[in-house]
Structure formats: C-alpha cells, structure tokens
Design a protein around this motif. Structure first.
Motif: not given
Length: 406
Positions: A379-388
């Motif tokens: 299913e489609l979902g809202l996701h947060m990607i963080k790159i540090v």
C-alpha cells in the motif's frame, strides 16, 4: 531460413558494416580471419537458439520502414549499450545497427534513442525507462541487462516489471531481449530468457555466440574485449552483426511471417510471475522534489548522465524528504578516488543502511543504487527519508543523484 552457409556469411559480413573484417585484419594474424569467418555461421545459429517468440510487432516495424514511414528504435541497457569499449561512437553496436536501418530503408526516417547507462541494472532501468525512452514513443526496443543484473529474485522482479512496462506503453513497441556476457560466461541470461519465453519475445545472445569460440580457442577474450566485460571494436561489430543478421533474416522472409493483428495493439499479457511493484517507478531529483529540510547541501549537475543532484559539502550535512510511496530506493554517486564520505539513511526514523561514496575496488561506475524500503502490504504510504553523515566518516562530500520512487 537461409539457403546456404555462404549466403549467411555474406549477410553477416554486410551486417558488420564493413568494420569487423577490417578490424580483424589490422589486429590479428591472417589465419585468424579465416577462423573467425568460419565461426560466423555457428555463432549466429547459437545466438538465436531460443523459441522464436511472436514476431508480429517486429515484422510490422520492418514493414513500416519498407513503406518509408518514420521509425523510432530504442536501446536500453548498461555500459555495453552505452558504447563502452568502442573506440568511437560510430563503432558501438547501437550505431552499427542504426546504420543498417538507415542504409536498408533510405526512404524512411529512422530515429535511434540510446538509453544505455554504464553500471546500471534493470532496477534503475525500470525507474528511468519512462523519462528516457518511452517518452519518445519507440516502435522497437532492444534491451540488454544480462551482465549487470544478478541471479536474484530482486533482479528478476525489476526485469519483469520492466518488460511489462515497455510492452504496455502507449506506442505498443516490439521488444527484443539481448544477452551479453563477461569473460567467464557470467550473465543472468537464463533467468531473463525464461521471462522472455514466458512473454513470447524474440531473443538473441551475444554470450551464446562468442563464449564457445573462446572455449574452443578460435580466438581469445582479449581479441573481442577491452576488459572482462566490455567489447572492443571487434566485439561491438560481432554484437551488431548478430543483430543485423537477425533483422536481415526476418526482412528476407517478411511475407511469410504471420502478423497477428491483435498483437499490434495492446498486448494481452499473461499473469505476472513476480510482484508488480515498479509499474509507477520514477526518479525524483532536485528539479522535481523539494527537501523537507536541507543543511550543507547544494544543487549541481554533478553526475554526467543525471542532472539536478544534491551535493553535501559541509560537515554536519543533513537532508530529509517526505514521499508517498510503496517502495523507496536511492541513486547516488560513487568514486574510486576515496574522497567521498559515508552517510546513514533512515526511513521513518528507523536506521536502514550506510551508503559509502567510495569503492574499495580500483574501479567502479559513477552511479549506484540501493533499495531502502518496500511496503509489506503493497500500500501507498507517507514516509520520511533522512540522510545524515555517519559520525565515523572522515570525508564530507556525498552526492545524491535521485530518489527511486514507486
């Protein structure tokens, strides 16, 4: 079928666009020319040793070119398709195949789109095929990922999604699968050919053509390649000659090929063999998506093929994105100079992986991909990607070429 081996050899020699014999004579002893010439017939026969597939669309493209119509031909693949190993652009197999179309059908307008990108697999291919190839509405597509894909369910999944994406595209193109090889005969040909047979597609194998010749001592790998993977001028000419001979074979018996009218419109595809998770796959870059937060990054056209990259150049660089997706991957830059850093990736505040901008080997491609997230329920979902930046990273520089979203 050809009436004699001699007739086929003449076709192959013409198919090499006058280059192969010249190259052979300049590079190796005269007795080798005879050995190579004698091997042309079995090389071609082995190259096409697959179920022939449904030729309706391919025959129709040849017929349209014969009638003088405009034809667009696309090539999708890795570095071999891009032309790596050829001395000049006109020497690569794509250019030589184009020349055959141009010379054979001078009354037609022949357009060629070379969407080959070195070091890339069908996973990246399924994300870029829309914007780099299908947008041009090709009538015919040649696809080659056999040396960059692996024997994994992951690559089988992306390769099948790519097949279906091409076959279901608006221009209803013919699709021919090509299989290259490396010096030890390594490729994912068996897996890809099984899918090709499942979809009833024409297929042709450079690996089947040349590997037995190397094993038999007809020539050594270095005669046809500049390294363990990439054909040199002679190798590109052989690859082109096999494709051209195949096209000439079909063109010569065009009137005998049954063209199924229903196959010229939408394909009636069989049920998918793998999950169809990449049908909406695409690349998001600095032109198409705005980061949620960004510190220490700037936007550059750093990568030679893909522009609008995010480039981290400051200590403490940080970037994050909000995306709606079922699957998330990343396309990033790597270097052999050892000057790039290591960056940690988090999805929804959960650590996923550390990306290394350096190769530990002495060679590598400029682009690399990694799948970061796959929805368990599809299913489609809202996701947060963080790159540090990883705290242990000595270097700061890091280039994010794009996000792979589906």
């Amino acid at each position: 079928m050809f009436t004699s081996e001699i007739k086929l050899r003449k076709k192959i020699c013409r198919g090499l666009v006058g280059l192969a014999i010249t190259i052979i004579c300049a590079a190796i002893p005269q007795n080798y020319v005879k050995a190579a010439d004698a091997a042309l017939f079995p090389m071609y026969q082995r190259a096409i040793d697959f179920p022939q597939g449904d030729l309706s669309r391919l025959a129709q493209v040849l017929r349209r070119a014969q009638y003088g119509e405009e034809i667009t031909i696309g090539f999708l693949g890795g570095s071999i398709t891009e032309g790596k190993g050829a001395a000049n652009v006109q020497d690569c197999y794509v250019s030589q195949v184009y020349k055959w179309w141009h010379d054979t059908f001078p009354q037609a307008q022949i357009n060629v789109i070379n969407a080959g990108v070195g070091g890339t697999s069908s996973y990246l291919g399924v994300h870029r095929v829309d914007s780099e190839l299908l947008v041009h509405k090709p009538d015919l597509v040649f696809m080659e990922f056999a040396v960059n894909d692996t024997y994994t369910e992951f690559c089988m999944n992306s390769y099948e999604n790519l097949i279906r994406k091409i076959l279901m595209s608006d221009s209803n193109p013919a699709l021919v699968l090509l299989f290259a090889t490396n010096a030890v005969g390594g490729s994912s040909q068996d897996v890809q050919a099984a899918l090709g047979q499942y979809y009833n597609l024409p297929m042709l194998s450079y690996g089947k053509a040349v590997t037995p010749e190397v094993e038999a001592g007809s020539f050594v790998w270095s005669d046809i390649a500049e390294d363990i993977v990439h054909p040199n001028n002679m190798g590109h000419s052989i690859f082109a000659g096999l494709i051209i001979t195949y096209l000439e074979d079909l063109y010569g018996k065009l009137d005998t090929i049954e063209i199924k009218a229903e196959r010229l419109q939408r394909y009636e595809l069989p049920p998918p063999a793998t999950p169809q998770v990449y049908q909406n796959a695409h690349i998001e870059n600095a032109e198409t998506i705005t980061p949620l937060q960004m510190l220490g990054y700037d936007v550059y056209d750093f990568n030679y093929h893909f522009g609008n990259n995010w480039y981290a150049m400051e200590d403490g660089s940080y970037i994050s994105f909000l995306v709606v997706a079922r699957n998330i991957g990343i396309l990033y830059q790597r270097t052999v100079e050892g000057s790039f850093g290591q960056y940690d990736v988090y999805i929804d505040d959960t650590y996923v992986t550390t990306l290394d901008g350096n190769y530990v080997e002495f060679y590598g491609t400029e682009t690399d991909t990694e799948e970061l997230f796959k929805s368990e329920n599809g299913e489609l979902g809202l996701h947060m990607i963080k790159i540090v930046k990883n705290p242990a990273s000595i270097n700061t520089d890091f280039v994010i070429i794009g996000l792979l979203i589906s």
